[in-house]
Design a protein around this motif. Sequence first.
Motif, PDB file in Angstrom:
ATOM      1  N   VAL A 112       0.835  -1.203   0.000  1.00  0.00           N
ATOM      2  CA  VAL A 112       0.000   0.000   0.000  1.00  0.00           C
ATOM      3  C   VAL A 112       0.868   1.251   0.000  1.00  0.00           C
ATOM      4  CG1 VAL A 112      -1.659   1.353   1.359  1.00  0.00           C
ATOM      5  CG2 VAL A 112      -1.971  -1.111   1.128  1.00  0.00           C
ATOM      6  N   MET A 113       1.919   1.247   0.800  1.00  0.00           N
ATOM      7  CA  MET A 113       2.795   2.416   0.916  1.00  0.00           C
ATOM      8  C   MET A 113       3.424   2.804  -0.406  1.00  0.00           C
ATOM      9  SD  MET A 113       4.579   1.140   4.448  1.00  0.00           S
ATOM     10  CE  MET A 113       6.035   2.186   4.329  1.00  0.00           C
ATOM     11  N   TRP A 114       3.678   1.818  -1.268  1.00  0.00           N
ATOM     12  CA  TRP A 114       4.398   2.087  -2.503  1.00  0.00           C
ATOM     13  C   TRP A 114       3.515   1.968  -3.726  1.00  0.00           C
ATOM     14  CZ3 TRP A 114       8.416   4.772  -1.656  1.00  0.00           C
ATOM     15  CH2 TRP A 114       9.111   4.621  -0.453  1.00  0.00           C
ATOM     16  N   ARG A 115       2.234   2.282  -3.564  1.00  0.00           N
ATOM     17  CA  ARG A 115       1.314   2.412  -4.698  1.00  0.00           C
ATOM     18  C   ARG A 115       0.767   3.840  -4.717  1.00  0.00           C
ATOM     19  NH1 ARG A 115      -0.132  -2.050  -7.535  1.00  0.00           N
ATOM     20  NH2 ARG A 115       0.432  -4.080  -6.626  1.00  0.00           N
ATOM     21  N   PRO A 116       1.604   4.809  -5.095  1.00  0.00           N
ATOM     22  CA  PRO A 116       1.203   6.212  -5.012  1.00  0.00           C
ATOM     23  C   PRO A 116      -0.036   6.556  -5.810  1.00  0.00           C
ATOM     24  CG  PRO A 116       3.222   5.969  -6.299  1.00  0.00           C
ATOM     25  CD  PRO A 116       2.973   4.661  -5.638  1.00  0.00           C
ATOM     26  N   SER A 117      -0.289   5.836  -6.900  1.00  0.00           N
ATOM     27  CA  SER A 117      -1.460   6.152  -7.717  1.00  0.00           C
ATOM     28  C   SER A 117      -2.771   5.863  -6.989  1.00  0.00           C
ATOM     29  CB  SER A 117      -1.424   5.356  -9.033  1.00  0.00           C
ATOM     30  OG  SER A 117      -1.472   3.968  -8.779  1.00  0.00           O
ATOM     31  N   SER A 118      -2.715   5.067  -5.925  1.00  0.00           N
ATOM     32  CA  SER A 118      -3.931   4.748  -5.182  1.00  0.00           C
ATOM     33  C   SER A 118      -4.064   5.564  -3.903  1.00  0.00           C
ATOM     34  CB  SER A 118      -3.953   3.254  -4.834  1.00  0.00           C
ATOM     35  OG  SER A 118      -2.948   2.942  -3.886  1.00  0.00           O
ATOM     36  N   LEU A 119      -3.153   6.532  -3.716  1.00  0.00           N
ATOM     37  CA  LEU A 119      -3.138   7.350  -2.506  1.00  0.00           C
ATOM     38  C   LEU A 119      -3.446   8.813  -2.823  1.00  0.00           C
ATOM     39  CD1 LEU A 119       0.235   6.033  -1.003  1.00  0.00           C
ATOM     40  CD2 LEU A 119      -2.054   5.115  -0.595  1.00  0.00           C
ATOM     41  N   HIS A 120      -3.763   9.564  -1.773  1.00  0.00           N
ATOM     42  CA  HIS A 120      -3.805  11.025  -1.893  1.00  0.00           C
ATOM     43  C   HIS A 120      -2.378  11.520  -1.662  1.00  0.00           C
ATOM     44  CE1 HIS A 120      -8.093  11.004  -2.186  1.00  0.00           C
ATOM     45  NE2 HIS A 120      -8.306  10.609  -0.949  1.00  0.00           N
ATOM     46  N   ARG A 121      -1.620  11.636  -2.737  1.00  0.00           N
ATOM     47  CA  ARG A 121      -0.182  11.887  -2.624  1.00  0.00           C
ATOM     48  C   ARG A 121       0.141  13.241  -1.999  1.00  0.00           C
ATOM     49  NH1 ARG A 121       2.611  10.533  -8.263  1.00  0.00           N
ATOM     50  NH2 ARG A 121       4.433  11.025  -6.994  1.00  0.00           N
ATOM     51  N   ASP A 122      -0.794  14.189  -2.061  1.00  0.00           N
ATOM     52  CA  ASP A 122      -0.540  15.510  -1.501  1.00  0.00           C
ATOM     53  C   ASP A 122      -0.940  15.607  -0.029  1.00  0.00           C
ATOM     54  OD1 ASP A 122      -3.230  15.258  -1.962  1.00  0.00           O
ATOM     55  OD2 ASP A 122      -3.504  17.270  -2.814  1.00  0.00           O
ATOM     56  N   ASP A 123      -1.345  14.508   0.582  1.00  0.00           N
ATOM     57  CA  ASP A 123      -1.727  14.528   1.991  1.00  0.00           C
ATOM     58  C   ASP A 123      -0.519  14.938   2.836  1.00  0.00           C
ATOM     59  OD1 ASP A 123      -3.815  13.455   4.139  1.00  0.00           O
ATOM     60  OD2 ASP A 123      -1.821  12.755   4.725  1.00  0.00           O
ATOM     61  N   PRO A 124      -0.635  15.983   3.662  1.00  0.00           N
ATOM     62  CA  PRO A 124       0.538  16.478   4.394  1.00  0.00           C
ATOM     63  C   PRO A 124       1.100  15.469   5.386  1.00  0.00           C
ATOM     64  CG  PRO A 124      -1.469  17.625   5.086  1.00  0.00           C
ATOM     65  CD  PRO A 124      -1.815  16.846   3.870  1.00  0.00           C
ATOM     66  N   ASP A 125       0.245  14.693   6.036  1.00  0.00           N
ATOM     67  CA  ASP A 125       0.750  13.707   6.988  1.00  0.00           C
ATOM     68  C   ASP A 125       1.508  12.593   6.274  1.00  0.00           C
ATOM     69  OD1 ASP A 125      -0.240  15.042   9.173  1.00  0.00           O
ATOM     70  OD2 ASP A 125      -2.102  13.881   9.279  1.00  0.00           O
ATOM     71  N   LEU A 126       0.987  12.159   5.142  1.00  0.00           N
ATOM     72  CA  LEU A 126       1.671  11.132   4.360  1.00  0.00           C
ATOM     73  C   LEU A 126       3.053  11.613   3.946  1.00  0.00           C
ATOM     74  CD1 LEU A 126       1.708   8.433   2.776  1.00  0.00           C
ATOM     75  CD2 LEU A 126       0.639   9.684   0.869  1.00  0.00           C
ATOM     76  N   ARG A 127       3.133  12.825   3.427  1.00  0.00           N
ATOM     77  CA  ARG A 127       4.411  13.362   2.977  1.00  0.00           C
ATOM     78  C   ARG A 127       5.384  13.510   4.145  1.00  0.00           C
ATOM     79  NH1 ARG A 127       4.065  15.955  -2.170  1.00  0.00           N
ATOM     80  NH2 ARG A 127       5.744  17.361  -1.585  1.00  0.00           N
ATOM     81  N   ALA A 128       4.880  13.963   5.287  1.00  0.00           N
ATOM     82  CA  ALA A 128       5.751  14.177   6.448  1.00  0.00           C
ATOM     83  C   ALA A 128       6.306  12.856   6.966  1.00  0.00           C
ATOM     84  CB  ALA A 128       4.991  14.900   7.547  1.00  0.00           C
ATOM     85  N   ARG A 129       5.460  11.835   7.045  1.00  0.00           N
ATOM     86  CA  ARG A 129       5.944  10.548   7.563  1.00  0.00           C
ATOM     87  C   ARG A 129       6.893   9.890   6.563  1.00  0.00           C
ATOM     88  NH1 ARG A 129       3.511  12.877  10.653  1.00  0.00           N
ATOM     89  NH2 ARG A 129       5.669  13.615  10.863  1.00  0.00           N
ATOM     90  N   GLY A 130       6.647  10.056   5.275  1.00  0.00           N
ATOM     91  CA  GLY A 130       7.581   9.545   4.284  1.00  0.00           C
ATOM     92  C   GLY A 130       8.927  10.236   4.389  1.00  0.00           C
ATOM     93  N   ASP A 131       8.899  11.552   4.604  1.00  0.00           N
ATOM     94  CA  ASP A 131      10.147  12.308   4.772  1.00  0.00           C
ATOM     95  C   ASP A 131      10.893  11.850   6.025  1.00  0.00           C
ATOM     96  OD1 ASP A 131       9.586  13.747   2.497  1.00  0.00           O
ATOM     97  OD2 ASP A 131       8.894  15.546   3.547  1.00  0.00           O
ATOM     98  N   ASP A 132      10.145  11.541   7.088  1.00  0.00           N
ATOM     99  CA  ASP A 132      10.774  11.063   8.327  1.00  0.00           C
ATOM    100  C   ASP A 132      11.557   9.781   8.076  1.00  0.00           C
ATOM    101  OD1 ASP A 132       9.666  13.148   9.764  1.00  0.00           O
ATOM    102  OD2 ASP A 132       8.037  11.962  10.626  1.00  0.00           O
ATOM    103  N   ALA A 133      10.946   8.866   7.327  1.00  0.00           N
ATOM    104  CA  ALA A 133      11.607   7.591   7.052  1.00  0.00           C
ATOM    105  C   ALA A 133      12.876   7.806   6.225  1.00  0.00           C
ATOM    106  CB  ALA A 133      10.647   6.647   6.328  1.00  0.00           C
ATOM    107  N   TYR A 134      12.788   8.643   5.213  1.00  0.00           N
ATOM    108  CA  TYR A 134      13.953   8.894   4.370  1.00  0.00           C
ATOM    109  C   TYR A 134      15.062   9.593   5.160  1.00  0.00           C
ATOM    110  CZ  TYR A 134      16.552  10.036   0.117  1.00  0.00           C
ATOM    111  OH  TYR A 134      17.512  10.117  -0.859  1.00  0.00           O
ATOM    112  N   ALA A 135      14.659  10.445   6.098  1.00  0.00           N
ATOM    113  CA  ALA A 135      15.643  11.178   6.900  1.00  0.00           C
ATOM    114  C   ALA A 135      16.488  10.238   7.756  1.00  0.00           C
ATOM    115  CB  ALA A 135      14.944  12.203   7.797  1.00  0.00           C
ATOM    116  N   ILE A 136      15.922   9.097   8.155  1.00  0.00           N
ATOM    117  CA  ILE A 136      16.708   8.128   8.916  1.00  0.00           C
ATOM    118  C   ILE A 136      17.908   7.671   8.088  1.00  0.00           C
ATOM    119  CG2 ILE A 136      16.705   5.833   9.954  1.00  0.00           C
ATOM    120  CD1 ILE A 136      15.141   7.830  11.569  1.00  0.00           C
ATOM    121  N   LEU A 137      17.673   7.375   6.822  1.00  0.00           N
ATOM    122  CA  LEU A 137      18.756   6.937   5.941  1.00  0.00           C
ATOM    123  C   LEU A 137      19.751   8.064   5.695  1.00  0.00           C
ATOM    124  CD1 LEU A 137      19.948   4.721   4.206  1.00  0.00           C
ATOM    125  CD2 LEU A 137      18.406   5.407   2.354  1.00  0.00           C
TER     126      LEU A 137
END
Length: 213
Positions: A112-137
């Motif tokens: 589900v996380m990696w099917r962007p076409s089925s998500l509301h990609r502009d959702d601010p919480d989604l974008r923030a949590r995705g950024d959090d995960a990438y920031a760990i790396l």
Amino acid sequence: MPRPPTDPPASDGARAALLAAAEAEVAEGGSAAVSLRAIARRAGVSHAAPAYHFGDKAGVRTALATEGFRRLTAAMRDAIADSDAPTPAREVQAAGMGYLRFALDNPALFDVMWRPSSLHRDDPDLRARGDDAYAILVDAIAAAQARGWGDGRDADLLAVLMWSWIHGMATLLRDGPLAEQGDAQTADTPSAEELARAVGRILIDALAAPPTG
């Protein structure tokens, strides 16, 4: 937008129950099988509740993906905290292993996380949590570079490269040509984690040397 009179009262508990029900539905039938009525039925609430809390099926998937990225971030943090490998890039390797374990332990949610076409990609919480995960790396790479690993290499490119390594391994081991590796238990065949770690070690060791040319 005014709420219909039949809307259920808002509560964090009801939303959490609906998310848990949605994750169970996805685990059983895949992300395409999301049904608001089925989620409501599993959660034991009115048929109006999922639409009230999430709007539509894409909203449910978006909420699930957001929770998935939150849990992915926690998994990578925990893996780094538990690592005692005496190598300059230990956080990078550990973050990758945390990512891999999460993907293999939560295949439906990961999908589900990696099917962007089925998500509301502009959702601010989604974008923030995705950024959090990438920031760990990104932070793991910064810590490794401070100890000399990857010296002289672009940190952003290193982040993309290491992300490609572990995400690609997770995908191949989950449902690609290496899927059978996940069930390997013999002495001659490495487990999924052992294979990913070995591939990562080759890549990490190669990047330890300064770039040439």
